[in-house]
Design an enzyme around this catalytic site. Structure first.
Site, mmCIF file in Angstrom:
data_model
loop_
_atom_site.group_PDB
_atom_site.id
_atom_site.type_symbol
_atom_site.label_atom_id
_atom_site.label_comp_id
_atom_site.label_asym_id
_atom_site.label_seq_id
_atom_site.Cartn_x
_atom_site.Cartn_y
_atom_site.Cartn_z
ATOM 1 N N LYS A 42 0.881 -1.180 0.000
ATOM 2 C CA LYS A 42 0.000 0.000 0.000
ATOM 3 C C LYS A 42 0.916 1.226 0.000
ATOM 4 O O LYS A 42 1.454 1.619 1.030
ATOM 5 C CB LYS A 42 -0.907 -0.045 1.226
ATOM 6 C CG LYS A 42 -1.435 1.279 1.739
ATOM 7 C CD LYS A 42 -2.415 1.955 0.812
ATOM 8 C CE LYS A 42 -2.762 3.318 1.370
ATOM 9 N NZ LYS A 42 -1.745 4.347 1.031
ATOM 10 N N GLU B 63 9.442 1.774 10.552
ATOM 11 C CA GLU B 63 10.522 2.708 10.218
ATOM 12 C C GLU B 63 9.915 4.099 10.262
ATOM 13 O O GLU B 63 9.191 4.492 9.344
ATOM 14 C CB GLU B 63 11.070 2.420 8.810
ATOM 15 C CG GLU B 63 11.724 1.067 8.655
ATOM 16 C CD GLU B 63 13.072 0.968 9.339
ATOM 17 O OE1 GLU B 63 13.595 1.980 9.827
ATOM 18 O OE2 GLU B 63 13.601 -0.150 9.404
ATOM 19 N N CYS C 238 13.875 10.661 6.262
ATOM 20 C CA CYS C 238 13.771 10.340 7.687
ATOM 21 C C CYS C 238 15.110 10.543 8.379
ATOM 22 O O CYS C 238 15.160 10.832 9.560
ATOM 23 C CB CYS C 238 13.290 8.911 7.848
ATOM 24 S SG CYS C 238 14.274 7.765 6.898
HETATM 25 P P1 NAD Z 1 2.421 8.733 6.787
HETATM 26 O O1 NAD Z 1 2.580 8.173 8.129
HETATM 27 O O2 NAD Z 1 1.449 9.820 6.573
HETATM 28 O O3 NAD Z 1 2.030 7.575 5.738
HETATM 29 C C1 NAD Z 1 2.776 6.406 5.565
HETATM 30 C C2 NAD Z 1 1.921 5.338 4.908
HETATM 31 O O4 NAD Z 1 0.889 4.949 5.814
HETATM 32 C C3 NAD Z 1 1.185 5.810 3.650
HETATM 33 O O5 NAD Z 1 1.101 4.741 2.743
HETATM 34 C C4 NAD Z 1 -0.188 6.172 4.163
HETATM 35 O O6 NAD Z 1 -1.182 6.104 3.168
HETATM 36 C C5 NAD Z 1 -0.392 5.104 5.204
HETATM 37 N N1 NAD Z 1 -1.345 5.449 6.272
HETATM 38 C C6 NAD Z 1 -1.725 6.664 6.719
HETATM 39 N N2 NAD Z 1 -2.612 6.542 7.726
HETATM 40 C C7 NAD Z 1 -2.787 5.229 7.939
HETATM 41 C C8 NAD Z 1 -3.564 4.452 8.862
HETATM 42 N N3 NAD Z 1 -4.354 5.018 9.781
HETATM 43 N N4 NAD Z 1 -3.488 3.103 8.811
HETATM 44 C C9 NAD Z 1 -2.682 2.493 7.907
HETATM 45 N N5 NAD Z 1 -1.933 3.179 7.005
HETATM 46 C C10 NAD Z 1 -1.988 4.525 7.023
HETATM 47 O O7 NAD Z 1 3.901 9.155 6.345
HETATM 48 P P2 NAD Z 1 4.327 10.015 5.091
HETATM 49 O O8 NAD Z 1 3.886 11.422 5.349
HETATM 50 O O9 NAD Z 1 3.920 9.319 3.860
HETATM 51 O O10 NAD Z 1 5.921 9.944 5.168
HETATM 52 C C11 NAD Z 1 6.683 10.822 5.913
HETATM 53 C C12 NAD Z 1 7.141 10.195 7.210
HETATM 54 O O11 NAD Z 1 7.795 8.955 6.940
HETATM 55 C C13 NAD Z 1 8.140 11.017 7.959
HETATM 56 O O12 NAD Z 1 7.803 11.072 9.331
HETATM 57 C C14 NAD Z 1 9.451 10.275 7.789
HETATM 58 O O13 NAD Z 1 10.385 10.470 8.791
HETATM 59 C C15 NAD Z 1 8.987 8.866 7.706
HETATM 60 N N6 NAD Z 1 9.983 8.048 6.999
HETATM 61 C C16 NAD Z 1 10.708 7.114 7.694
HETATM 62 C C17 NAD Z 1 11.690 6.376 7.066
HETATM 63 C C18 NAD Z 1 12.503 5.358 7.801
HETATM 64 O O14 NAD Z 1 12.994 4.438 7.165
HETATM 65 N N7 NAD Z 1 12.681 5.461 9.095
HETATM 66 C C19 NAD Z 1 11.930 6.555 5.720
HETATM 67 C C20 NAD Z 1 11.183 7.512 5.038
HETATM 68 C C21 NAD Z 1 10.198 8.235 5.687
#
Ligand code: NAD
Length: 494
Positions: A176, A251, A285
């Site tokens: 997803k 992550e 991140c």
């Molecule tokens: P997000 O948490 O908004 O979304 C991540 C994923 O989860 C998306 O596919 C989204 O559609 C889905 N999602 C959202 N709400 C959900 C729910 N209630 N239940 C299940 N799935 C849901 O994150 P984002 O804005 O897409 O990405 C940015 C964040 O990701 C930043 O905080 C960044 O630090 C983090 N990030 C972490 C890493 C790592 O490896 N540690 C790498 C890249 C990004």
């Protein structure tokens, strides 16, 4: 030309049951360039059912690990062949620099080669059991259907990070991707077909996170959730998965300190700090969003950074000489501008940028100037909360102890950078810093061989590196009696 995408379920592209699509916007032009299917519960059910069937009944279930590895290596070759096209889709969808994406997609096959090679090296062990007349051994089995939820900043990379070890372990996956950047993941599925993976091994459902993503996480037949995203969503996903006692890897975000001592090679350190916070427009991140710099060199070092930031070219991410592209999503753009206001209100002083970028070339996109705040104290929100944008907070420190104390004083623990020529200090710092990854005299390097992930508020588990396959395996203990004799007393434990 407008692209209308379909879901990928059970080896076929198909329309969503709802008959609904939503727009995907190019963050540089501001124009809608693709339509993404909105999967509902029926689609999630179909995708998980296809993944379950493939896991238990299909050719995948009986395929030898060596044959799985061959398919994985073939997929790696196909990704390499189509790297330019995949990179372009990603740039159009999330605004990352083509210069960075092209390199990233060309490197991406290495995950398939590495984990493809690992697929047939997962061994159990014979246990020299302490009881007579028994042969005892362990085997490793795939954990089950894996739900892989990815963030918008690097969707293709996350396919490799999550799916390569999962597939090597023999699992099947339902991916997803973020609703902001789903196109590349859907296109990628064509390559899994061409590589020859049986139907149902890979599936993709697209849609809004709180709907499609939440349905997938809570699905009864999903055994493992591997999630990359914000810590707020990560906590919700963790709670939901806990109800079904699912295995979980998270992550999440970071507020990583990049720590510069006065004995460092300051040119290299400045380049490392710039790359840590302005590369990918700060939307990583592992962004080194807190610069901890020794007070004795602070002003001189900040001056150097400001000079580098002033000459950075902002604009079309497709152009090779552009250094800073757009922010990917409108909410993220607003969030960055809000944090810049918060920093000013808290008393931090802006010495570079600090506003939306202006000019003909950036007029339609979501551009923020590279921004540096000084006079930041570690208790300010701008020092504690993840901005996920090109905003650097500069904090001075006196000595090693001070650097460690400030560096660790944050809820996150993803990464840290240390810049010094003193080898003893470098080793002491790597031990003292509470982070999953520490770079010394470099920053933001990643490899398929090195574990990636954080501690504390930055998540659970590791991706990449040999041991990451264990996140997708369960141990089975097998007990075989070598004796025909009945137990002397069947009413007590053997
Ligand atoms: P997000 O948490 O908004 O979304 C991540 C994923 O989860 C998306 O596919 C989204 O559609 C889905 N999602 C959202 N709400 C959900 C729910 N209630 N239940 C299940 N799935 C849901 O994150 P984002 O804005 O897409 O990405 C940015 C964040 O990701 C930043 O905080 C960044 O630090 C983090 N990030 C972490 C890493 C790592 O490896 N540690 C790498 C890249 C990004």
């Amino acid at each position: 030309m407008m692209q209308k995408y379909q879901l990928f379920i059970d080896g076929q592209y198909c329309d969503p049951t709802s008959g609904e699509w939503f727009d995907s916007v190019n963050p540089y032009t501001g124009e809608v360039w693709a339509q993404i299917p909105r999967a509902d519960r029926a689609d999630v059910d179909r995708a998980v059912a296809a993944a379950s069937r493939a896991l238990h009944d299909g050719p995948w279930a009986t395929m030898t690990p060596s044959a799985r590895g061959k398919l994985m290596r073939r997929l790696g070759d196909l990704v390499a062949e189509h790297a330019d096209r995949l990179a372009e889709i990603e740039v159009r969808d999330n605004g990352k620099l083509l210069a960075e994406m092209a390199g990233q997609v060309r490197y991406h096959p290495e995950w398939w080669y590495y984990f493809g090679g690992l697929a047939d090296k997962v061994e159990g062990s014979v246990v020299p059991i302490d009881k007579p007349d028994l042969l005892t051994y362990t085997t490793s089995e795939p954990v089950g259907v894996v739900a892989a939820l990815t963030a918008w900043n690097s969707p293709l990379l996350f396919i490799a990070w999550k799916c390569a070890p999962a597939i090597a372990a023999g699992c099947t996956v339902v991916i997803k991707p973020s609703e902001y950047t789903s196109a590349s993941t859907l296109e990628y599925m064509e390559l899994t077909k061409q590589a020859g993976f049986p139907d149902g091994v890979f599936n993709v459902v697209t849609g809004v996170g709180a709907e499609t993503g939440a349905m997938l996480v809570e699905h009864r037949d999903v055994a493992k959730v591997t999630f990359t995203g914000s810590d707020v969503t990560g906590r919700a996903v963790y709670q939901s998965a806990a109800k079904g006692l699912k295995r979980v890897s998270l992550e999440l975000g970071g507020k990583s300190p990049n720590i510069v001592f006065d004995d460092a090679n300051l040119d290299a350190a400045a380049a490392g700090v710039v790359s840590g916070i302005f590369a990918a427009t700060g939307q990583t991140c592992i962004a080194g969003s807190r610069l901890l710099v020794q007070n004795s060199i602070k002003d001189r070092f900040v001056e150097k950074l400001v000079g580098m930031g002033q000459t950075a070219r902002i604009g079309d991410p497709m152009l090779p000489d552009v250094n800073i592209g757009p922010v990917t999503t409108p909410p993220q753009f607003q969030k960055i501008l809000d944090y810049i206001d918060v920093a000013r209100t808290e008393g931090a002083r802006c010495v570079l940028g600090g506003k939306r970028a202006e000019g003909d070339d950036v007029a339609n996109g979501l551009f923020v100037e590279p921004t540096i705040f000084v006079d930041v104290t570690n208790d300010m929100r701008i020092a504690q909360e993840e901005v996920f944008g090109p905003v650097l907070s500069v904090i001075g420190f006196d000595d090693e102890d001070d650097a460690v104390r400030i560096g660790n004083d944050v809820i996150y623990g993803l990464a840290a950078g240390v810049w010094t020529k003193d080898i003893g200090r470098a080793v002491r710092m790597t031990k003292a810093l509470k982070a999953g990854m520490v770079w010394v005299n470099t920053y933001r390097a990643v490899s398929y061989m090195m574990p990636f992930g954080g501690i504390k508020g930055s998540g659970i588990g590791r991706e990449s590196g040999m041991k990451s396959i264990n996140e997708f395996l369960e141990t089975k203990s097998v007990w075989i009696s070598t004796s025909d004799a009945a137990p002397a007393n069947p009413f007590i434990q053997r």
